[in-house]
Design an enzyme around this catalytic site. Structure first.
Site, PDB file in Angstrom:
ATOM      1  CB  CYS A   1       6.585  -5.113   8.792  1.00  0.00           C
ATOM      2  SG  CYS A   1       7.867  -4.257   9.739  1.00  0.00           S
TER       3      CYS A   1
ATOM      4  CB  CYS B   1       2.488  -0.798  13.457  1.00  0.00           C
ATOM      5  SG  CYS B   1       2.672  -0.582  11.669  1.00  0.00           S
TER       6      CYS B   1
ATOM      7  CG  HIS C   1       6.363   5.334  18.829  1.00  0.00           C
ATOM      8  ND1 HIS C   1       5.893   6.504  18.256  1.00  0.00           N
ATOM      9  CD2 HIS C   1       6.647   4.498  17.793  1.00  0.00           C
ATOM     10  CE1 HIS C   1       5.884   6.362  16.937  1.00  0.00           C
ATOM     11  NE2 HIS C   1       6.346   5.174  16.633  1.00  0.00           N
TER      12      HIS C   1
ATOM     13  CB  CYS D   1       0.809   7.283  10.929  1.00  0.00           C
ATOM     14  SG  CYS D   1       2.389   6.744  11.574  1.00  0.00           S
TER      15      CYS D   1
ATOM     16  CB  CYS E   1       5.635  -1.964  16.052  1.00  0.00           C
ATOM     17  SG  CYS E   1       7.376  -1.628  15.695  1.00  0.00           S
TER      18      CYS E   1
ATOM     19  CB  CYS F   1       3.009   7.591   2.742  1.00  0.00           C
ATOM     20  SG  CYS F   1       3.450   6.364   4.008  1.00  0.00           S
TER      21      CYS F   1
ATOM     22  CD  GLU G   1      -3.016  -1.130   2.212  1.00  0.00           C
ATOM     23  OE1 GLU G   1      -4.109  -1.689   1.976  1.00  0.00           O
ATOM     24  OE2 GLU G   1      -2.742  -0.586   3.306  1.00  0.00           O
TER      25      GLU G   1
END
Length: 349
Positions: A115, A122, A223, A340, A119, A108, A95
């Site tokens: 991935c 996410c 974060h 995000c 995390c 973006c 995406e």
């Protein structure tokens, strides 16, 4: 001798392409013409290469492939953000997002299919990592999003952020080559200063960016500014502690003199107290930097929620009182899961 299997022609640099042309008994200057079509003109087929003979175009088509990325589908947000599902040559989907604002048009882009970093906040982290993207697949995302910006908003791209699916620094060579092609005069000729690469924090690769003299902007998804909390939400921190990141960032800055952006999602009742702001302010003293406080975008896999507005404002005020350049970033494209942390392929078709 001609290759028996089609070669991804964009995997070849110009000297390599020239050698291939010599092997085909073609003049090497033709290679430069083809290279220009591939990278400056973003040709999607050999048939488009109008100053090349039909015979040579056929020869190229028989032996080489342009593994173009296609827009599988697009979604339009109420705030005019556009999210794209891009289909790769092997059928995988990634995406990418166009974020239009009054003063800029930002793409973006993704660097991996899935991935591997897991995390907890996410959506992409809940996907398996299938493979790295090739440099030309990253480049194609930029080209396609630029075309969308011109078609829908009558404006070209101004900025690129490597903040889509995947960890860019775990696909280092392809990410660097894609940036070289995007910024090269014989590529898309965009400015390095308009490109930001975001990392979850891989210390040795941050140092490598320093050694390689990276000219683009670096953003670190922080974060939390203490190891206990960061370990909870970002398992990568267990092998890339804040101390290790501090050392890597100091090394990077000593080599590049580029300030760093820290991305900090403010989670309700997790990292939104004054003590958290104090820890972040201390971390900001290591090198010149700025902080983007980011609104959290809920995902179905996790129970995190965004901090209250007054908490975020108080957090920002404290950082500013400590001399930290701080911005509050509001989310775009939440209604289509384009914000995000929300990118995750839900459908393959």
């Amino acid at each position: 001798m001609l290759p028996t299997k089609k070669i991804d022609i964009r995997s070849l640099d110009l000297p390599q392409l020239q050698q291939h042309f010599i092997a085909m008994k073609e003049p090497s200057y033709r290679a430069k013409q083809v290279y220009q079509w591939l990278w400056e003109k973003s040709a999607r087929s050999f048939e488009e290469m109008s100053n090349i003979s039909k015979e040579l175009r056929n020869k190229l088509d028989e032996n080489y492939a342009i593994n173009v990325v296609e827009v599988n589908n697009s979604q339009f947000s109420n705030d005019h953000t556009i999210k794209n599902a891009f289909r790769l040559y092997d059928g995988n989907i990634v995406e990418g997002v166009l974020i239009p604002m009054d003063d800029r048009m930002t793409a973006c882009v993704s660097s991996q299919v899935g991935c591997s970093l897991t995390c907890k906040f996410c959506a992409t982290g809940y996907m398996d990592r299938k493979r790295n993207l090739n440099a030309d697949e990253i480049y194609d995302q930029v080209v396609l999003i630029d075309q969308q910006a011109k078609k829908n908003y009558n404006a070209p791209l101004t900025n690129i952020v490597y903040m889509g699916m995947g960890e860019p620094l775990l696909n280092y060579a392809n990410v660097m080559k894609s940036i070289e092609r995007i910024t090269a005069p014989d590529g898309l000729n965009m400015s390095y200063k308009r490109i930001t690469v975001s990392t979850a924090g891989i210390s040795k690769m941050i140092k490598k960016l320093g050694d390689d003299g990276a000219k683009f902007n670096l953003a670190l998804s922080l974060h939390a500014a203490n190891d206990k909390k960061r370990n909870e939400i970002m398992p990568i921190n267990e092998h890339n502690s804040l101390k290790a990141l501090e050392e890597a960032l100091k090394y990077y800055f000593s080599k590049t003199k580029n300030p760093v952006t820290y991305e900090y999602i403010v989670f309700n009742d997790f990292n939104d107290e004054l003590e958290d702001a104090m820890e972040l302010a201390r971390f900001c003293k290591h090198i010149p930097c700025k902080v983007n406080l980011i609104e959290y975008n809920p995902i179905q896999f996790a129970d995190f929620i965004n901090a209250e507005g007054d908490k975020i404002d108080a957090f920002s005020s404290y950082l500013k009182s400590q001399g930290v350049n701080t911005n509050i970033r509001r989310s775009r494209g939440k209604d289509i899961d384009a914000a995000c942390g929300q990118l995750a392929v839900k459908e393959q078709n």
